[in-house]
Design a protein around this motif. Sequence first.
Motif, short mmCIF file in Angstrom:
data_model
loop_
_atom_site.label_atom_id
_atom_site.label_comp_id
_atom_site.label_asym_id
_atom_site.label_seq_id
_atom_site.Cartn_x
_atom_site.Cartn_y
_atom_site.Cartn_z
N TYR A 220 0.83 -1.20 0.00
CA TYR A 220 0.00 0.00 0.00
C TYR A 220 0.87 1.26 0.00
O TYR A 220 0.49 2.28 0.55
CB TYR A 220 -0.93 0.02 1.22
N HIS A 221 2.02 1.18 -0.61
CA HIS A 221 2.94 2.31 -0.63
C HIS A 221 2.80 3.07 -1.95
O HIS A 221 2.40 2.51 -2.96
CB HIS A 221 4.39 1.84 -0.48
N ARG A 222 3.15 4.35 -1.91
CA ARG A 222 3.12 5.16 -3.13
C ARG A 222 4.53 5.48 -3.61
O ARG A 222 4.77 5.56 -4.80
CB ARG A 222 2.39 6.48 -2.87
N LEU A 223 5.44 5.67 -2.68
CA LEU A 223 6.79 6.10 -3.04
C LEU A 223 7.63 4.90 -3.47
O LEU A 223 7.58 3.83 -2.86
CB LEU A 223 7.45 6.80 -1.85
N ARG A 224 8.41 5.11 -4.52
CA ARG A 224 9.21 4.03 -5.11
C ARG A 224 10.13 3.36 -4.07
O ARG A 224 10.20 2.15 -4.00
CB ARG A 224 10.02 4.55 -6.29
N ASN A 225 10.83 4.16 -3.26
CA ASN A 225 11.78 3.57 -2.30
C ASN A 225 11.05 2.72 -1.25
O ASN A 225 11.58 1.72 -0.79
CB ASN A 225 12.65 4.64 -1.65
N ARG A 226 9.83 3.09 -0.89
CA ARG A 226 9.07 2.29 0.08
C ARG A 226 8.57 0.99 -0.55
O ARG A 226 8.56 -0.06 0.10
CB ARG A 226 7.90 3.09 0.63
N ILE A 227 8.16 1.07 -1.80
CA ILE A 227 7.73 -0.14 -2.51
C ILE A 227 8.91 -1.10 -2.64
O ILE A 227 8.79 -2.30 -2.36
CB ILE A 227 7.15 0.22 -3.90
N GLU A 228 10.07 -0.58 -3.03
CA GLU A 228 11.26 -1.42 -3.17
C GLU A 228 11.68 -2.00 -1.83
O GLU A 228 12.08 -3.16 -1.76
CB GLU A 228 12.40 -0.61 -3.80
N ALA A 229 11.59 -1.22 -0.76
CA ALA A 229 11.94 -1.72 0.58
C ALA A 229 10.99 -2.83 0.99
O ALA A 229 11.42 -3.86 1.53
CB ALA A 229 11.91 -0.58 1.59
N HIS A 230 9.70 -2.67 0.72
CA HIS A 230 8.70 -3.70 1.05
C HIS A 230 9.01 -4.99 0.31
O HIS A 230 9.01 -6.08 0.91
CB HIS A 230 7.30 -3.19 0.69
N ILE A 231 9.28 -4.89 -0.97
CA ILE A 231 9.60 -6.07 -1.77
C ILE A 231 10.89 -6.72 -1.29
O ILE A 231 10.99 -7.94 -1.20
CB ILE A 231 9.67 -5.71 -3.27
N CYS A 232 11.87 -5.91 -0.92
CA CYS A 232 13.15 -6.43 -0.41
C CYS A 232 12.93 -7.20 0.90
O CYS A 232 13.48 -8.29 1.08
CB CYS A 232 14.12 -5.28 -0.20
#
Length: 143
Positions: A64-76
């Motif tokens: 449920y993130h909008r910012l690219r770095n948060r999405i990438e961190a979640h996936i990581c």
Amino acid sequence: MEGEASVNIDYQKYNADKIWDGLKGYITNTLLSREEIIGQYSQLWQIEKAFRISKTDLRIRPVYHRLRNRIEAHICICFAAYTVYKELERLIIINQIRLSPEKAINEIKEIKQLSYTLPKSKETKTKILKPTNEQEWLLNLEI
């Protein structure tokens, strides 16, 4: 339905469709050979299993993130959790422990440890409190 109804079968389309029964087709944009594509597709169950484990056992939720770095961190984080899960599964297999990774995780969660400080030396020590046989096996895994 009200009134009269009739059903008709278009036997020409039926017979044209029948020639494809039992056949599986692959559409791809890769340069792999026919044999490599079929071989890779036969491993699809492992990807499906990984998603199932991620959703159920690891309880990874939708992003449920909008910012690219948060999405990438979640996936990581999700990938790291799955990697740890697969490593636990590997260690269970090579150590011939008769537990599923899910049961092993539940056993590990129940391990109790006592930390105490010696009054004179002020040295802090820890002691695992009476582990079960399964917990003992998991604590002594050969890596």
